[in-house]
Design an enzyme around this catalytic site. Structure first.
Site, PDB file in Angstrom:
ATOM      1  N   LYS A   1     -18.909  41.752 -36.360  1.00 34.47           N
ATOM      2  CA  LYS A   1     -19.362  41.304 -38.003  1.00 34.47           C
ATOM      3  C   LYS A   1     -19.941  40.653 -37.684  1.00 34.47           C
ATOM      4  O   LYS A   1     -20.738  40.085 -36.776  1.00 34.47           O
ATOM      5  CB  LYS A   1     -18.018  41.250 -38.084  1.00 34.47           C
ATOM      6  CG  LYS A   1     -17.603  38.367 -37.894  1.00 34.47           C
ATOM      7  CD  LYS A   1     -17.314  38.223 -39.171  1.00 34.47           C
ATOM      8  CE  LYS A   1     -17.208  36.949 -38.668  1.00 34.47           C
ATOM      9  NZ  LYS A   1     -17.323  36.143 -38.884  1.00 34.47           N
TER      10      LYS A   1
ATOM     11  N   HIS B   1     -19.528  35.958 -22.015  1.00 33.19           N
ATOM     12  CA  HIS B   1     -20.602  36.941 -22.047  1.00 33.19           C
ATOM     13  C   HIS B   1     -21.446  35.721 -21.158  1.00 33.19           C
ATOM     14  O   HIS B   1     -22.263  36.763 -20.059  1.00 33.19           O
ATOM     15  CB  HIS B   1     -21.176  36.818 -23.820  1.00 33.19           C
ATOM     16  CG  HIS B   1     -21.328  37.704 -23.983  1.00 33.19           C
ATOM     17  ND1 HIS B   1     -19.861  37.910 -24.777  1.00 33.19           N
ATOM     18  CD2 HIS B   1     -21.721  39.156 -24.289  1.00 33.19           C
ATOM     19  CE1 HIS B   1     -19.166  39.092 -25.357  1.00 33.19           C
ATOM     20  NE2 HIS B   1     -20.753  39.899 -24.759  1.00 33.19           N
TER      21      HIS B   1
END
Lengths: 273, 195
Positions: free
Chosen positions: B124, B58
């Protein structure tokens, strides 16, 4: 005399066992939670149990975060050793990284450079104490980051014992779904700043089915949070609360909460030395 | 560079294994609309292409965007579901690949989502409002049971491509071909509802 080779191979096998199989007490706790839940919460626990089965059958790590290895040693004072157990532990972790295999997780804390074999400066973490006898008791606990990252520590005032319960419950509340609930909660009360954290971690080695009244009371409060499996709501947020204590300075009250994911991975061995 | 939406077709409406929950199977192909139609608490199993990315991928992607070097970003990150995952490999094979905590990607995801048509994020723990808002325009956020790495690996048929291996095993970008990847639970949908 215990050979270095036997010690190293034992740690490698314990790491393999901890990564690929859950101990019966931990499995019991998850199975009983699965029976109590319904809907999405139940589906998650069923997936977790299926995952544990696959990992055991295929001998692969149940979670891709194979953790940072923590090794607990109790060395009998009559045990004969002609090697450095810290160096041997390091060798074992490097070997396990290749053989199990483990994901290389250990990085330099500032440069973030990965050592590639889960060892490094002061890693693996080895907690060693000398005890009576001629045996060496070994426990390994690979600790994942998701749960370690939401663990908490606090130096309470001496008169703040009644705040302990709230602090533990708040730690779980703030963690929400991040540590992969349902969690196990290790609590260390007393000792010193450092010792309270070690107590909290050591508590997670205990049989999770055996809780005293104090621990069960905190567990009940934690489960009232309703965070549930993976934070999606449910009756079971924690599977056990395990507390270890130590005497502390009259002027202080150290408190540590070490959160552990549902995969309370650990394995044990006793070596004759 | 292709930037079209990824398609999906609902081709099953009931999961025989679980009586309490209705699960859908989704083919991830060429149009993202299906993810925008899912509702919170629905359970889906994905078949098709996913692309993994976690912290370092990222950071690098966002840096490249800032530097105007978009073409150096793996093209799959622009159109396929992004899976927050740092897998464990044995040789070339992924043997454990559960989700990692999505919240760590909160600071980087908005910049990436604004430049892509990535239809869904799988991870999650959920993500911040800003990310969920950006996702709701096109799809949803899915939760895979945390720690279920061996289960996830069972549904990975192959690794189609690996980018940025220099970031290390956990941080590299893997393009995965999956079959019945799940259960994935919708925990934030296109109407802004979340669990």
């Amino acid at each position: 005399m215990l050979s270095r080779e036997e010690f190293v191979n034992t740690i490698v096998e314990l790491l393999r066992k901890a990564e690929t199989e859950l101990e019966e007490d931990v499995l019991d706790a998850i199975r009983s939670a699965e029976k109590k839940e319904s809907g999405v919460a139940k589906l998650i626990l069923q997936s977790i149990l299926r995952n544990v089965e696959i990992a055991r059958e295929k001998r692969v790590p149940m979670c891709q975060d194979t953790g940072i290895p923590v090794i607990f040693l109790e060395v009998g004072r009559e045990a004969e050793l002609n090697f450095d157990i810290y160096e041997a532990s390091k060798e074992a972790v490097a070997k396990a990284t290749e053989l199990v295999p483990l994901r290389p997780n250990a990085v330099h804390p500032l440069t973030r450079e990965n050592s590639g074999n889960n060892t490094g400066i002061n890693v693996p973490v080895v907690h060693c104490r000398v005890v009576e006898g001629d045996e060496i008791r070994v426990a390994v606990m690979p600790k994942g980051a998701g749960s370690e990252n939401v663990s908490k520590q606090m130096m309470l005032l001496p008169g703040d014992a009644m705040r302990i319960e709230d602090f533990v419950v708040d730690a779980v509340r703030e963690a929400k779904g991040k540590p992969c609930p349902p969690v196990f909660v290790g609590v260390g009360i007393g000792g010193t700043f450092d010792e309270s954290a070690v107590l909290a971690k050591r508590a997670l080695l205990r049989d999770v089915r055996k809780m005293n009244e104090f621990e069960r009371n905190i567990l009940e409060k934690v489960n009232e949070l309703g965070i549930g499996p993976m934070g999606l709501g449910g009756k079971i947020t924690a599977l056990a609360v395990l507390v270890e204590i130590a005497h502390c300075h009259t002027a202080s009250l150290p408190l540590a909460v070490n959160i552990q994911c549902w995969a309370n991975r650990r394995a044990f061995a006793v070596l004759k030395a | 560079m292709k930037t079209g939406y990824v398609s999906g077709d609902i081709n099953d409406t009931a999961d025989k294994k679980d009586e309490e929950i209705k699960a859908r199977r989704i083919d991830v192909k060429g149009n993202c609309r299906i993810f925008a139609k899912l509702k919170v608490r629905e359970v889906v199993y994905l078949t098709g292409t996913l692309v993994t990315a976690r912290d370092k991928a990222h950071m690098r992607a966002v840096r490249l965007l800032k530097e105007g070097r978009k073409e150096e970003i793996p093209e799959e990150l622009f159109e396929y579901p992004i899976y927050h995952c740092g897998p464990l490999l044995k040789g070339e094979k992924i043997i454990s690949a559960g989700p990692t905590t999505s919240a760590r990607m909160n600071p980087y995801a908005p910049a990436l989502l604004r430049e892509t048509s990535c239809p869904v994020i799988i991870g999650k723990g959920g993500m911040c409002e800003e990310v969920l808002k950006l996702l709701s325009d096109r799809g949803c956020y899915l939760t895979f049971p945390g720690g279920a790495g061996a289960l996830a690996a069972e549904s990975i048929k192959c690794v189609k491509r690996v980018y940025w291996e220099d970031l290390g095993m956990a941080e590299a970008v893997y393009v995965l071909e999956v079959e019945n990847f799940g259960p994935c639970i919708v925990t934030a949908d296109s109407r802004g509802r979340k669990v």
